[in-house]
Design a protein around this motif. Structure first.
Motif, PDB file in Angstrom:
ATOM      1  N   ALA A   1       0.855  -1.191   0.000  1.00 21.10           N
ATOM      2  CA  ALA A   1       0.000   0.000   0.000  1.00 21.10           C
ATOM      3  C   ALA A   1       0.887   1.235   0.000  1.00 21.10           C
ATOM      4  N   SER A   2       0.363   2.312  -0.573  1.00 19.77           N
ATOM      5  CA  SER A   2       1.125   3.565  -0.564  1.00 19.77           C
ATOM      6  C   SER A   2       0.175   4.725  -0.321  1.00 19.77           C
ATOM      7  N   LEU A   3       0.748   5.792   0.218  1.00 25.01           N
ATOM      8  CA  LEU A   3      -0.026   6.992   0.539  1.00 25.01           C
ATOM      9  C   LEU A   3       0.663   8.199  -0.073  1.00 25.01           C
ATOM     10  N   GLU A   4      -0.091   8.979  -0.818  1.00 29.84           N
ATOM     11  CA  GLU A   4       0.402  10.199  -1.440  1.00 29.84           C
ATOM     12  C   GLU A   4       0.054  11.371  -0.533  1.00 29.84           C
ATOM     13  N   LEU A   5       1.069  11.958   0.099  1.00 27.32           N
ATOM     14  CA  LEU A   5       0.847  13.074   1.017  1.00 27.32           C
ATOM     15  C   LEU A   5       1.285  14.421   0.449  1.00 27.32           C
ATOM     16  N   GLN A   6       1.924  14.426  -0.706  1.00 27.10           N
ATOM     17  CA  GLN A   6       2.473  15.660  -1.255  1.00 27.10           C
ATOM     18  C   GLN A   6       1.416  16.737  -1.458  1.00 27.10           C
ATOM     19  N   SER A   7       0.232  16.361  -1.848  1.00 22.58           N
ATOM     20  CA  SER A   7      -0.813  17.349  -2.130  1.00 22.58           C
ATOM     21  C   SER A   7      -1.691  17.648  -0.910  1.00 22.58           C
ATOM     22  N   VAL A   8      -1.400  17.031   0.224  1.00 18.31           N
ATOM     23  CA  VAL A   8      -2.212  17.208   1.429  1.00 18.31           C
ATOM     24  C   VAL A   8      -1.583  18.304   2.295  1.00 18.31           C
ATOM     25  N   LYS A   9      -2.419  19.205   2.806  1.00 21.03           N
ATOM     26  CA  LYS A   9      -1.921  20.266   3.687  1.00 21.03           C
ATOM     27  C   LYS A   9      -1.453  19.662   5.003  1.00 21.03           C
ATOM     28  N   LEU A  10      -0.509  20.343   5.638  1.00 21.67           N
ATOM     29  CA  LEU A  10       0.133  19.831   6.845  1.00 21.67           C
ATOM     30  C   LEU A  10      -0.866  19.548   7.960  1.00 21.67           C
ATOM     31  N   ASN A  11      -1.870  20.423   8.141  1.00 21.64           N
ATOM     32  CA  ASN A  11      -2.824  20.218   9.237  1.00 21.64           C
ATOM     33  C   ASN A  11      -3.718  18.998   9.006  1.00 21.64           C
ATOM     34  N   ARG A  12      -3.851  18.520   7.779  1.00 14.76           N
ATOM     35  CA  ARG A  12      -4.641  17.309   7.493  1.00 14.76           C
ATOM     36  C   ARG A  12      -3.753  16.087   7.304  1.00 14.76           C
ATOM     37  N   ALA A  13      -2.463  16.309   7.075  1.00 12.98           N
ATOM     38  CA  ALA A  13      -1.554  15.207   6.756  1.00 12.98           C
ATOM     39  C   ALA A  13      -1.424  14.218   7.915  1.00 12.98           C
ATOM     40  N   LYS A  14      -1.374  14.718   9.133  1.00  8.06           N
ATOM     41  CA  LYS A  14      -1.215  13.836  10.292  1.00  8.06           C
ATOM     42  C   LYS A  14      -2.400  12.877  10.423  1.00  8.06           C
ATOM     43  N   ASN A  15      -3.621  13.412  10.338  1.00  2.18           N
ATOM     44  CA  ASN A  15      -4.807  12.546  10.454  1.00  2.18           C
ATOM     45  C   ASN A  15      -4.902  11.585   9.282  1.00  2.18           C
ATOM     46  N   THR A  16      -4.522  12.038   8.100  1.00  2.24           N
ATOM     47  CA  THR A  16      -4.524  11.166   6.925  1.00  2.24           C
ATOM     48  C   THR A  16      -3.532  10.024   7.125  1.00  2.24           C
ATOM     49  N   LEU A  17      -2.360  10.344   7.626  1.00  2.00           N
ATOM     50  CA  LEU A  17      -1.334   9.327   7.881  1.00  2.00           C
ATOM     51  C   LEU A  17      -1.801   8.310   8.916  1.00  2.00           C
ATOM     52  N   ILE A  18      -2.372   8.783  10.007  1.00  2.00           N
ATOM     53  CA  ILE A  18      -2.853   7.880  11.054  1.00  2.00           C
ATOM     54  C   ILE A  18      -3.946   6.960  10.523  1.00  2.00           C
ATOM     55  N   SER A  19      -4.905   7.523   9.799  1.00  4.27           N
ATOM     56  CA  SER A  19      -5.998   6.712   9.244  1.00  4.27           C
ATOM     57  C   SER A  19      -5.467   5.659   8.284  1.00  4.27           C
ATOM     58  N   PHE A  20      -4.530   6.059   7.441  1.00  2.00           N
ATOM     59  CA  PHE A  20      -3.950   5.131   6.470  1.00  2.00           C
ATOM     60  C   PHE A  20      -3.238   3.979   7.163  1.00  2.00           C
ATOM     61  N   LEU A  21      -2.385   4.294   8.134  1.00  2.78           N
ATOM     62  CA  LEU A  21      -1.642   3.244   8.836  1.00  2.78           C
ATOM     63  C   LEU A  21      -2.562   2.345   9.649  1.00  2.78           C
ATOM     64  N   ASN A  22      -3.612   2.924  10.220  1.00  2.56           N
ATOM     65  CA  ASN A  22      -4.593   2.135  10.964  1.00  2.56           C
ATOM     66  C   ASN A  22      -5.276   1.126  10.041  1.00  2.56           C
ATOM     67  N   GLU A  23      -5.688   1.583   8.872  1.00  2.00           N
ATOM     68  CA  GLU A  23      -6.340   0.683   7.917  1.00  2.00           C
ATOM     69  C   GLU A  23      -5.378  -0.397   7.431  1.00  2.00           C
ATOM     70  N   CYS A  24      -4.133  -0.023   7.174  1.00  2.00           N
ATOM     71  CA  CYS A  24      -3.138  -1.006   6.735  1.00  2.00           C
ATOM     72  C   CYS A  24      -2.930  -2.078   7.794  1.00  2.00           C
ATOM     73  N   GLN A  25      -2.846  -1.657   9.039  1.00  2.00           N
ATOM     74  CA  GLN A  25      -2.642  -2.632  10.112  1.00  2.00           C
ATOM     75  C   GLN A  25      -3.846  -3.558  10.249  1.00  2.00           C
ATOM     76  N   GLN A  26      -5.058  -3.014  10.093  1.00  4.61           N
ATOM     77  CA  GLN A  26      -6.255  -3.851  10.178  1.00  4.61           C
ATOM     78  C   GLN A  26      -6.289  -4.872   9.051  1.00  4.61           C
ATOM     79  N   ARG A  27      -5.727  -4.526   7.904  1.00  2.84           N
ATOM     80  CA  ARG A  27      -5.708  -5.435   6.750  1.00  2.84           C
ATOM     81  C   ARG A  27      -4.466  -6.314   6.727  1.00  2.84           C
ATOM     82  N   ASN A  28      -3.700  -6.295   7.796  1.00  8.38           N
ATOM     83  CA  ASN A  28      -2.479  -7.095   7.932  1.00  8.38           C
ATOM     84  C   ASN A  28      -1.427  -6.758   6.885  1.00  8.38           C
TER      85      ASN A  28
END
Length: 193
Positions: free
Chosen positions: A93-120
């Protein structure tokens, strides 16, 4: 003639004999937790999930846009870290953060990693860019990604990606196993004994 509730109750209970206090019955309840309860509580606190925001809101130490990002928790084997650094693990899996503003990037990163972990999913790629032209400081998002990833309990290690995956503008991230996978491994190793 009607009988009151109290009189009816007294009539029904007249042949009931009270139970004598047994020396085997504990009448006082311990208010302090047992050692086992304390250990369970400590384990529960150590097993932090990604569905909450555990990232510290402190200023970050900025990295150079061309710096390689590297981080490894204690206990990660040298061979595993080398394979991550060389890009030998399949990126699922990969996440594109370049176009995401800094104040939203943290929550986007956390959500992405959480979903990845749930999917093993164990190995992911985060594309944060190098931020060469960021103002007032270069590499803002890259610097914050390095800080956030190091603070997340589910991240075992990370290293800047190989050129074909984005080079220093992207980072490989190795995640811990999900709770289900940990349980499966324990059961599999228990059966081998």
């Amino acid at each position: 003639m009607t009988i009151s509730d109290d009189a009816l109750f007294a009539e029904l209970m007249q042949d009931v004999v009270p139970i004598e206090q047994s020396s085997f019955i504990r009448t006082t309840k311990s208010l302090s937790p047992t050692y086992a309860q304390l250990e369970k509580q400590k384990a529960a606190l150590a097993d932090v999930h990604l569905n909450q925001d555990y990232l510290i809101q402190e200023p970050v130490i900025f990295v150079d846009p061309y710096d390689e990002l590297t981080y490894k928790k204690t206990g990660v084997q040298a061979g595993v870290f080398k394979n991550l650094r060389l890009g030998k693990y399949q990126v699922d899996a990969s996440l594109e953060l370049q176009s995401v503003k800094l104040n939203r990037a943290k929550n986007t990163l956390i959500s992405f990693l959480n979903e990845c972990q749930q999917r093993n999913i164990r190995t992911v790629l985060i594309r944060h860019g190098i931020g060469l032209y960021n103002q007032p400081t270069a590499a803002i998002l890259k610097s914050y990604c390095a800080k956030w990833l190091a603070e997340l309990p589910a991240v075992l290690a990370y290293y800047s990606a190989q050129k074909h995956h984005g080079g220093v503008g992207a980072t490989y991230v190795l995640l811990t196993k999900s709770c289900e996978k940990k349980l499966e491994n324990r059961e599999a190793h228990f059966r081998k004994r």
